[in-house]
Design a protein around this motif. Structure first.
Motif, short mmCIF file in Angstrom:
data_model
loop_
_atom_site.label_atom_id
_atom_site.label_comp_id
_atom_site.label_asym_id
_atom_site.label_seq_id
_atom_site.Cartn_x
_atom_site.Cartn_y
_atom_site.Cartn_z
N LEU A 191 0.86 -1.18 0.00
CA LEU A 191 0.00 0.00 0.00
C LEU A 191 0.90 1.23 0.00
O LEU A 191 1.57 1.53 1.00
CB LEU A 191 -0.92 0.01 1.22
CG LEU A 191 -1.88 -1.18 1.35
CD1 LEU A 191 -2.72 -1.06 2.62
CD2 LEU A 191 -2.79 -1.28 0.13
N LEU A 192 0.95 1.91 -1.13
CA LEU A 192 1.81 3.07 -1.33
C LEU A 192 1.01 4.33 -1.02
O LEU A 192 0.06 4.66 -1.73
CB LEU A 192 2.31 3.07 -2.78
CG LEU A 192 3.34 4.10 -3.21
CD1 LEU A 192 4.67 3.87 -2.53
CD2 LEU A 192 3.50 4.07 -4.73
N THR A 193 1.38 5.04 0.03
CA THR A 193 0.59 6.20 0.43
C THR A 193 0.99 7.46 -0.33
O THR A 193 2.12 7.62 -0.76
CB THR A 193 0.69 6.47 1.94
OG1 THR A 193 2.05 6.73 2.28
CG2 THR A 193 0.18 5.28 2.74
N ALA A 194 0.01 8.35 -0.46
CA ALA A 194 0.22 9.65 -1.12
C ALA A 194 -0.56 10.70 -0.34
O ALA A 194 -1.68 10.46 0.08
CB ALA A 194 -0.27 9.60 -2.56
N SER A 195 0.04 11.88 -0.18
CA SER A 195 -0.67 12.93 0.54
C SER A 195 -1.85 13.47 -0.27
O SER A 195 -2.82 13.98 0.28
CB SER A 195 0.28 14.09 0.86
OG SER A 195 0.63 14.78 -0.32
N GLY A 196 -1.76 13.36 -1.59
CA GLY A 196 -2.76 13.96 -2.47
C GLY A 196 -2.37 15.33 -2.96
O GLY A 196 -3.01 15.89 -3.85
N GLY A 197 -1.31 15.91 -2.35
CA GLY A 197 -0.80 17.19 -2.82
C GLY A 197 -1.70 18.36 -2.46
O GLY A 197 -2.71 18.22 -1.76
N PRO A 198 -1.37 19.55 -2.95
CA PRO A 198 -2.10 20.76 -2.57
C PRO A 198 -3.49 20.88 -3.19
O PRO A 198 -4.29 21.71 -2.76
CB PRO A 198 -1.20 21.89 -3.06
CG PRO A 198 -0.43 21.29 -4.20
CD PRO A 198 -0.22 19.86 -3.82
N PHE A 199 -3.78 20.06 -4.21
CA PHE A 199 -5.05 20.20 -4.94
C PHE A 199 -5.97 19.00 -4.74
O PHE A 199 -6.83 18.72 -5.59
CB PHE A 199 -4.79 20.42 -6.42
CG PHE A 199 -3.81 21.53 -6.72
CD1 PHE A 199 -3.92 22.75 -6.07
CD2 PHE A 199 -2.77 21.35 -7.62
CE1 PHE A 199 -3.01 23.77 -6.31
CE2 PHE A 199 -1.87 22.36 -7.87
CZ PHE A 199 -1.98 23.58 -7.22
N LEU A 200 -5.81 18.31 -3.64
CA LEU A 200 -6.57 17.08 -3.39
C LEU A 200 -8.08 17.29 -3.53
O LEU A 200 -8.78 16.45 -4.09
CB LEU A 200 -6.25 16.54 -1.99
CG LEU A 200 -7.03 15.32 -1.51
CD1 LEU A 200 -6.81 14.14 -2.44
CD2 LEU A 200 -6.65 14.97 -0.08
N ASN A 201 -8.56 18.43 -3.07
CA ASN A 201 -10.00 18.67 -3.08
C ASN A 201 -10.44 19.66 -4.15
O ASN A 201 -11.57 20.16 -4.13
CB ASN A 201 -10.45 19.16 -1.69
CG ASN A 201 -10.20 18.12 -0.61
OD1 ASN A 201 -10.53 16.95 -0.79
ND2 ASN A 201 -9.58 18.52 0.49
N HIS A 202 -9.56 19.96 -5.08
CA HIS A 202 -9.92 20.86 -6.19
C HIS A 202 -10.77 20.12 -7.24
O HIS A 202 -10.55 18.94 -7.51
CB HIS A 202 -8.66 21.38 -6.88
CG HIS A 202 -8.04 22.56 -6.20
ND1 HIS A 202 -7.82 22.61 -4.84
CD2 HIS A 202 -7.58 23.75 -6.69
CE1 HIS A 202 -7.25 23.76 -4.53
NE2 HIS A 202 -7.09 24.48 -5.63
#
Length: 398
Positions: A182-193
């Motif tokens: 399971l490779l995690t990712a923060s989703g970056g600054p635009f996760l909810n854009h």
């Protein structure tokens, strides 16, 4: 015995974090050689503090560096230049450990030089492994180089796997009870854009990562999720596992750095503060542990850990990376080359944020796949992909 360290990319964020760790253990490690691209002032400060024997800079910067060395009476440091200089320090007989932290394809040849010299290579340059894949792993086995992951996610996976996992023949299948990574990712600054919002984001916004302090290129890659796509490819090669055994999980807090699931229902996770000093220290001292100044994780303040599946409609780069890995051959190298060109164009405001991934997809569709038989072939196709991507960007501009 003290070990001598070569830092490829000493003035970047990984290089700076490496120096922080080394400073805490002067009796165990010394800096033998460093390289820098354009940050000459920072390089001079590093030389004043750590007194390396050799530094490497581009030939265009040698006069400036010599002048600065003279000003600070740094007279006993040898200056080498360009690709030959990088390969020299990476494979130098007096070097024990090489931190491979040059961003992008530029780090490929010195990383390979370190591997062929049988060094302990701390791999922070994911693009080098993405480009060469099985070829680099074969070279590491042949020359008995110890290739250790520094990316926080791959280092976390390494820590969660059985201690002898890398020594077991796998042929793409999980072994020793492992069922999935399971490779995690923060989703970056635009996760909810929304898609509409993504059309107008700026380079400044893309470079503001919510959790990590990183350079511009990797920050943009994190914003598109291409960074996670490159890490997926890297994980497949590092751990000799097919891509369908690697699942990407969005975890916005960046506290769990990755996980490994086992056939008995267990899931092991590596947790910690989002600070690169931790994986650097782990790879530097493995199989031992050394201290860092990273604050210990206070589990009582972590009120919530969230997980979600990535949205491949808003962030198609991740899907393109998986397709490239599945196709094999030179496709991962094409993906990486086109992405480097596209990110550079975005940072220069030549294309929009969404056009980064469009450019990469265009290159993948235009360049014919071939077996990655040699470094020469990979570098040739890397250049071809850059030409295709550059031409496409000119069309977008017109």
């Amino acid at each position: 015995m003290s070990q001598s360290v070569c830092i490829l990319g000493a003035t970047g964020s990984i290089g700076q974090s490496t120096l922080k760790v080394l400073e805490q253990h002067p009796d165990q490690y010394s800096v033998f050689a460093v390289s820098a691209f354009s940050r000459i002032d920072e390089l001079v400060q590093i030389c004043k503090q750590h007194h390396p024997k050799i530094v490497v800079v581009p030939k265009a910067n040698i006069d400036q560096l010599q002048k600065r060395f003279a000003e600070h009476q740094l007279t006993n440091i040898e200056i080498l230049t360009d690709q030959a200089g990088l390969e020299n320090i990476a494979s130098h007989a007096d070097v024990d450990v090489v931190m491979a932290a040059i961003v992008g394809a530029a780090g490929l040849m010195p990383t390979l030089a370190a591997i062929k010299a049988g060094k302990r290579v701390l791999l922070a340059n994911k693009e080098a492994l993405v480009m060469t894949g099985d070829l680099m792993m074969r070279e590491a086995r042949q020359h008995q180089a110890l290739l250790l992951p520094v990316d926080s996610e791959h280092n976390a996976i390494f820590q969660c796997l059985p201690h002898n996992y890398l020594d077991v023949e796998k042929n793409g299948q999980p072994q020793l009870g492992v069922s999935q990574i399971l490779l995690t990712a923060s989703g970056g600054p635009f996760l909810n854009h929304s898609l509409e919002q993504l059309k107008t984001v700026t380079p400044e916004q893309a470079c503001k990562h919510p959790n990590w302090s990183m350079g511009q290129k990797i920050s943009v890659d994190s914003a598109t999720l291409m960074n996670k796509g490159l890490e997926l490819i890297e994980a497949c090669h590092l751990f000799s596992i097919h891509e369908h055994f690697v699942t990407v999980v969005i975890h916005p807090q960046s506290i769990i750095h990755s996980m490994v699931q086992y056939v008995d229902g267990s899931t092991l996770a590596q947790m910690g503060q989002p600070d690169m000093c931790t994986p650097i220290a782990h790879a530097l001292a493995w199989p031992q542990r050394i201290k860092t100044q990273v604050p210990r994780l206070d589990v009582f303040t972590q009120s919530q850990l969230d997980f979600q599946a990535p949205d491949l409609v808003r962030f198609p780069a991740l899907g393109l990376a998986r397709q490239a890995m599945k196709a094999g051959g030179i496709m991962p190298a094409i993906l990486n080359a086109a992405n480097e060109i596209a990110v550079d164009a975005f940072l220069k405001r030549k294309i929009s944020f969404l056009q980064i991934t469009q450019t990469v997809e265009h290159a993948l569709n235009q360049v014919q796949n071939n077996a990655a038989e040699s470094i020469e072939m990979i570098l040739h196709m890397d250049q071809r992909a850059r030409e295709v991507a550059s031409h496409y960007i000119k069309q977008l501009e017109s």
